[in-house]
Design an enzyme around this catalytic site. Sequence first.
Site, PDB file in Angstrom:
ATOM      1  N   HIS A 172       7.748  -7.735  -3.676  1.00 40.87           N
ATOM      2  CA  HIS A 172       6.434  -8.184  -4.164  1.00 40.87           C
ATOM      3  C   HIS A 172       6.565  -9.538  -4.870  1.00 40.87           C
ATOM      4  O   HIS A 172       6.898  -9.596  -6.062  1.00 40.87           O
ATOM      5  CB  HIS A 172       5.839  -7.158  -5.127  1.00 40.87           C
ATOM      6  CG  HIS A 172       5.386  -5.905  -4.480  1.00 40.87           C
ATOM      7  ND1 HIS A 172       4.133  -5.753  -3.932  1.00 40.87           N
ATOM      8  CD2 HIS A 172       6.035  -4.740  -4.244  1.00 40.87           C
ATOM      9  CE1 HIS A 172       4.013  -4.543  -3.412  1.00 40.87           C
ATOM     10  NE2 HIS A 172       5.157  -3.905  -3.582  1.00 40.87           N
ATOM     11  N   CYS A 183       5.476  -6.099   1.612  1.00 38.90           N
ATOM     12  CA  CYS A 183       5.807  -4.688   1.497  1.00 38.90           C
ATOM     13  C   CYS A 183       5.210  -3.889   2.673  1.00 38.90           C
ATOM     14  O   CYS A 183       5.662  -4.038   3.793  1.00 38.90           O
ATOM     15  CB  CYS A 183       5.364  -4.141   0.144  1.00 38.90           C
ATOM     16  SG  CYS A 183       6.180  -2.590  -0.310  1.00 38.90           S
ATOM     17  N   TYR A 184       4.192  -3.051   2.450  1.00 41.53           N
ATOM     18  CA  TYR A 184       3.570  -2.331   3.566  1.00 41.53           C
ATOM     19  C   TYR A 184       3.077  -3.309   4.621  1.00 41.53           C
ATOM     20  O   TYR A 184       3.187  -3.057   5.821  1.00 41.53           O
ATOM     21  CB  TYR A 184       2.402  -1.476   3.061  1.00 41.53           C
ATOM     22  CG  TYR A 184       1.663  -0.763   4.178  1.00 41.53           C
ATOM     23  CD1 TYR A 184       2.132   0.444   4.684  1.00 41.53           C
ATOM     24  CD2 TYR A 184       0.504  -1.310   4.740  1.00 41.53           C
ATOM     25  CE1 TYR A 184       1.465   1.089   5.720  1.00 41.53           C
ATOM     26  CE2 TYR A 184      -0.158  -0.677   5.773  1.00 41.53           C
ATOM     27  CZ  TYR A 184       0.331   0.522   6.253  1.00 41.53           C
ATOM     28  OH  TYR A 184      -0.328   1.165   7.290  1.00 41.53           O
ATOM     29  N   ASP A 214     -16.513 -10.721 -21.501  1.00 44.50           N
ATOM     30  CA  ASP A 214     -16.954 -10.555 -20.120  1.00 44.50           C
ATOM     31  C   ASP A 214     -18.479 -10.593 -19.992  1.00 44.50           C
ATOM     32  O   ASP A 214     -19.034 -11.322 -19.171  1.00 44.50           O
ATOM     33  CB  ASP A 214     -16.411  -9.241 -19.539  1.00 44.50           C
ATOM     34  CG  ASP A 214     -14.904  -9.137 -19.674  1.00 44.50           C
ATOM     35  OD1 ASP A 214     -14.248 -10.194 -19.670  1.00 44.50           O
ATOM     36  OD2 ASP A 214     -14.394  -8.016 -19.799  1.00 44.50           O
ATOM     37  N   GLY A 249       0.832  -1.197   0.000  1.00 46.19           N
ATOM     38  CA  GLY A 249       0.000   0.000   0.000  1.00 46.19           C
ATOM     39  C   GLY A 249       0.864   1.242   0.000  1.00 46.19           C
ATOM     40  O   GLY A 249       2.070   1.172   0.255  1.00 46.19           O
ATOM     41  N   LYS A 300      -8.993 -11.386 -16.793  1.00 47.65           N
ATOM     42  CA  LYS A 300      -9.508 -11.799 -18.098  1.00 47.65           C
ATOM     43  C   LYS A 300      -9.307 -13.294 -18.359  1.00 47.65           C
ATOM     44  O   LYS A 300     -10.213 -13.972 -18.836  1.00 47.65           O
ATOM     45  CB  LYS A 300      -8.826 -10.974 -19.198  1.00 47.65           C
ATOM     46  CG  LYS A 300      -9.300 -11.280 -20.605  1.00 47.65           C
ATOM     47  CD  LYS A 300     -10.710 -10.765 -20.856  1.00 47.65           C
ATOM     48  CE  LYS A 300     -10.713  -9.254 -20.975  1.00 47.65           C
ATOM     49  NZ  LYS A 300     -12.050  -8.728 -21.328  1.00 47.65           N
ATOM     50  N   GLU A 345       4.203 -11.386  -5.851  1.00 49.31           N
ATOM     51  CA  GLU A 345       3.059 -11.629  -6.730  1.00 49.31           C
ATOM     52  C   GLU A 345       3.279 -11.164  -8.161  1.00 49.31           C
ATOM     53  O   GLU A 345       2.554 -11.581  -9.073  1.00 49.31           O
ATOM     54  CB  GLU A 345       1.796 -10.966  -6.166  1.00 49.31           C
ATOM     55  CG  GLU A 345       1.758  -9.441  -6.222  1.00 49.31           C
ATOM     56  CD  GLU A 345       2.431  -8.760  -5.041  1.00 49.31           C
ATOM     57  OE1 GLU A 345       2.136  -7.583  -4.804  1.00 49.31           O
ATOM     58  OE2 GLU A 345       3.260  -9.403  -4.361  1.00 49.31           O
TER      59      GLU A 345
END
Length: 513
Positions: free
Chosen positions: A169, A82-83, A227, A55, A369, A171
């Site tokens: 990070h 991180c944060y 979608d 964040g 997606k 991810e």
Amino acid sequence: MAKEMILVLDFGGQYNQLIARRVRELSVYSEVRPYTMSLDEIKELAPKGIILTGGPSTVYEDDAPKCSPELFKLGIPVLGICYGAQLMNYLLGGEVKSAPVREYGHTDVNVDTEAKLFKGVLSKTVCWMSHTVYIAKPAPGFRITAHTEVCPVAAAENVEENLYCVQFHPEVVHTVEGTTMLANFVKDVCKCKCDWKMDSFVETSIKEIREKVGSGRVLCALSGGVDSSVAAVLLSKAVGKQLTCVFVDHGLLRKNEGDEVEAVFGPEGPYDLNFIRVNAQERFYSKLAGVEDPETKRKIIGEEFIRVFEEEAKKVGAVDFLVQGTIYPDVIESGLGKSAVIKSHHNVGGLPDYVDFKEIIEPLRLLFKDEVRKAGLELGIPENLVFRQPFPGPGLAIRIIGEVTAEKVKLVQDADAIFRREMQLAGFDKYANQYFVALTNMRSVGCMGDERTYDYACLLRAVTTTDFMTAEAAELPWSLINKVTSRIVNEVKGISRVFYDCTGKPPATIELE
């Protein structure tokens, strides 16, 4: 959902939903909830593990988002990123300070391969850093498990309390062994079975929609794109004839697309849907006349969509719910929550303040997606529709720089049809995840047939991406670009120049506006 899950607590970073996506790729269900979620609510969910996200805040600021220190005493494994890593240490007695040297981007990280998070990871690995604050001293009970040249605590663990933290990070794809690290947390620390599949999402969504809708009537905003098509079929399986699908042909679709959508979802198509096609081209062109600002165009189109739906709903009868195919990149780019507004999507940030429906249902809101495509295949939707090129709700209005007119729309439609056809013939339609033609607002002098011309320049855009949160320009062969250019200039009267967009995302977005 399946009982086994990883809870992601959101502290406002751009990559937060990406964490949940990575966990789901490990066949464990995960969802993002706000950091304000109460301890009782967390206990009721009974997650197998908790991840605290990154964040933009600084933990020692008075108004910084913080969770209760009691979170770390629930007996549930926690990973801070991180944060989230800084917050964990700050709340548990560690020291967090302004970093003497900011770290951003690819960074070499030295890790302890004996640590639980780093099993199977190289002792020196490349990770993605993004911080100006760092953990100067870990909280009592933690031992340092990774460091960089300028960051003394790049990772730490308290195995006894099942608490883990990383300053980088894991991810994002830039962290080379990030998936291995997350898998170590999910499988080895949280002891997840990793048996969740997309069919669990589909089955549970159908059940939840049935419970929510009850005997109510539902109106689905069907554009014919991936979608909204998946959302429509999902709702059809949940509530059947209680669903009416409204397809608004706003005159901003690709060439012949209106007829193609009707062929699939209309009365002659394979789905048992109540299908209504509304031809509203002139209505939208009139609203957009003279408008050049992209945000204004998006909001005008978003509001007009809703007004058309409301009008059609009144013709159908009492309708309680509106369904939209909103997916997570739409949400994050529209700046909902703490994320910065990048652009308003017509079905998220572009909604007007007042909407005449009991509730809006967005069953795909937490999916990326590629996950939407998997859900579509699970629902039995044909591959040619599931893997159709993505198309924005505002349509060609945001692929036309400046004012939108019927004449400009036709230019883009014709040029885009040529580009798409040549991509298919060359076999590059599967390589590029999204490709299209946009019309610039630039006109330039040319010479055709020994005569002076003063026509528009169009732009070819093709990108490769997995999740549409980041993307790279597709490396198309010059022979293909040259052929497309030649055809467009020769066959589309009004376009005399063709450019190729080489910009990635970030710094650009995939669409031009």
